[in-house]
Design a protein around this motif. Structure first.
Motif, mmCIF file in Angstrom:
data_model
loop_
_atom_site.group_PDB
_atom_site.id
_atom_site.type_symbol
_atom_site.label_atom_id
_atom_site.label_comp_id
_atom_site.label_asym_id
_atom_site.label_seq_id
_atom_site.Cartn_x
_atom_site.Cartn_y
_atom_site.Cartn_z
ATOM 1 N N ALA A 1 19.340 12.977 55.912
ATOM 2 C CA ALA A 1 19.041 14.317 55.407
ATOM 3 C C ALA A 1 17.690 14.360 54.697
ATOM 4 O O ALA A 1 17.095 15.420 54.546
ATOM 5 C CB ALA A 1 20.152 14.772 54.461
ATOM 6 N N ILE A 2 17.188 13.199 54.280
ATOM 7 C CA ILE A 2 15.888 13.125 53.608
ATOM 8 C C ILE A 2 14.754 13.173 54.623
ATOM 9 O O ILE A 2 13.737 13.857 54.434
ATOM 10 C CB ILE A 2 15.798 11.835 52.761
ATOM 11 N N ALA A 3 14.922 12.427 55.708
ATOM 12 C CA ALA A 3 13.911 12.370 56.778
ATOM 13 C C ALA A 3 14.611 11.927 58.053
ATOM 14 O O ALA A 3 15.695 11.335 57.999
ATOM 15 C CB ALA A 3 12.795 11.391 56.407
ATOM 16 N N PRO A 4 14.021 12.211 59.213
ATOM 17 C CA PRO A 4 14.634 11.744 60.463
ATOM 18 C C PRO A 4 14.880 10.239 60.410
ATOM 19 O O PRO A 4 13.978 9.470 60.063
ATOM 20 C CB PRO A 4 13.582 12.097 61.519
ATOM 21 N N LEU A 5 16.109 9.832 60.731
ATOM 22 C CA LEU A 5 16.468 8.415 60.689
ATOM 23 C C LEU A 5 16.689 7.925 62.111
ATOM 24 O O LEU A 5 17.527 8.462 62.824
ATOM 25 C CB LEU A 5 17.725 8.204 59.840
ATOM 26 N N VAL A 6 15.935 6.920 62.501
ATOM 27 C CA VAL A 6 16.081 6.322 63.832
ATOM 28 C C VAL A 6 16.621 4.904 63.671
ATOM 29 O O VAL A 6 15.987 4.050 63.056
ATOM 30 C CB VAL A 6 14.741 6.291 64.590
#
Length: 335
Positions: A139-144
């Motif tokens: 939710a903070i940044a796109p996580l891959v």
């Protein structure tokens, strides 16, 4: 199905453009600012050119191997644990000023991650799977979460073998993600050449030498066997080069982590012609056994102290392991 980005040009904007510009720019579109990639948890939309990446140690390794600009990394999970080791093989990367340490990924400080203002959180599947805070991180940044091998070795566990075991498959996954497939293939080919050269140059010594690879920590001493599906990076490479272990290690019981526990009473399991010993946090636990000084490998100066990359290293770590082995075998050949 992968999504594509549509750029809409309004009639008002078109009216403001001259006929020459219309002819020149006809059929062209601005470069997209994002793209969609396949993660272990499905498709994720990420920046086309990430500028602020929060990563883990394995990602730092694999991006370095690919020649990627690691200055884009603004935070590293577990940074302080690794950066405290002045001999760490990624020391130059980990010592950069301004890097944030939000703790390890499975128990990360979410506020610290948010304060780093990342535009991408990038790490291997095996270093985030099962983490309670994974969705909050996403939710903070796109996580891959990058797949860690080409095949699902566990019959259901996405990503298969761990990132510090299948360095080839994991490097290819990072290369595909970042559009650096050629760089991944080149790095693997060059490393394969190093392995073959080592195997040929030291064939006689390798065939005649029994090796043990182990780790000593303040809490425990354990062997990383060669003949196990859960072998550590160093043990895997020893096996690829053709080394073999003493019979006692081959017959020993392996725990759920792929290790063989070494107590004071069975310290003799560490004995062989060579002992590649990772010493963590200045541990002297291995020396606390009264049997330590009686080992032939100790008496014959066959103990080689190595770094944590033997356990927890990726593509660059693999080359460091090979360099350690090469230096040891070259010294043996000259003695």
């Amino acid at each position: 199905m992968r999504r594509s980005l549509l750029v809409l040009i309004t009639p008002a904007l078109l009216a403001g453009c001259g006929s020459d510009a219309s002819e020149t720019d006809a059929g062209t579109e601005p470069e997209p600012t994002t793209r969609v990639v396949e993660s272990a948890y499905g498709e994720v939309e990420i920046p086309a050119e990430p500028q602020r990446i929060v990563a883990d140690l394995m990602t730092v390794d694999y991006l370095t191997a690919l020649g990627y600009d690691t200055d884009t990394i603004v935070g590293v999970f577990g940074l302080d644990f690794y950066a405290d080791d002045e001999t760490h093989y990624l020391r130059d990367e980990l010592a950069r000023e301004g890097l944030v340490d939000p703790g390890f990924a499975y128990d990360a400080d979410l506020e610290a991650v948010a304060a780093a203002d990342p535009d991408l959180i990038l790490l291997p599947f095996d270093q985030i799977d099962g983490a309670k805070g994974r969705e909050k991180l996403a939710a903070i940044a796109p996580l891959v979460a990058v797949p860690t091998s080409e095949e699902d070795a566990d019959g259901g566990r996405y990503g298969g073998t761990a990132s510090f075991q299948d360095w080839r498959g994991t490097l290819r996954s990072y290369g595909e993600l970042l559009g650096r497939e050629d760089e991944a293939d080149a790095f693997i080919a060059e490393t394969e050449d190093q392995i073959e050269q080592l195997r040929e140059e030291h064939a006689d010594v390798i065939a005649a030498t029994e090796v043990v690879q182990a780790k000593s920590t303040p809490e425990y001493v354990a062997i990383n066997p060669i003949e196990t599906d859960l072998a550590a990076l160093g043990s895997i490479l020893l096996g690829e080069l053709g080394f073999h272990e003493p019979a006692a290690v081959q017959d020993a019981e392996v725990d759920e982590w792929g290790s063989v526990d070494v107590s004071q009473e069975n310290t003799s399991l560490l004995d062989g012609d060579l002992l590649f010993l990772e010493v963590r946090e200045g541990s002297d636990r291995h020396e606390s056994s009264p049997l330590w000084e009686t080992l032939e490998v100790v008496q014959n100066d066959g103990v080689v102290t190595v770094g944590n990359h033997w356990q927890f290293g990726g593509a660059v770590g693999a080359r460091e392991v090979l360099a350690d082995i090469d230096a040891t075998l070259t010294e043996l050949a000259g003695s």
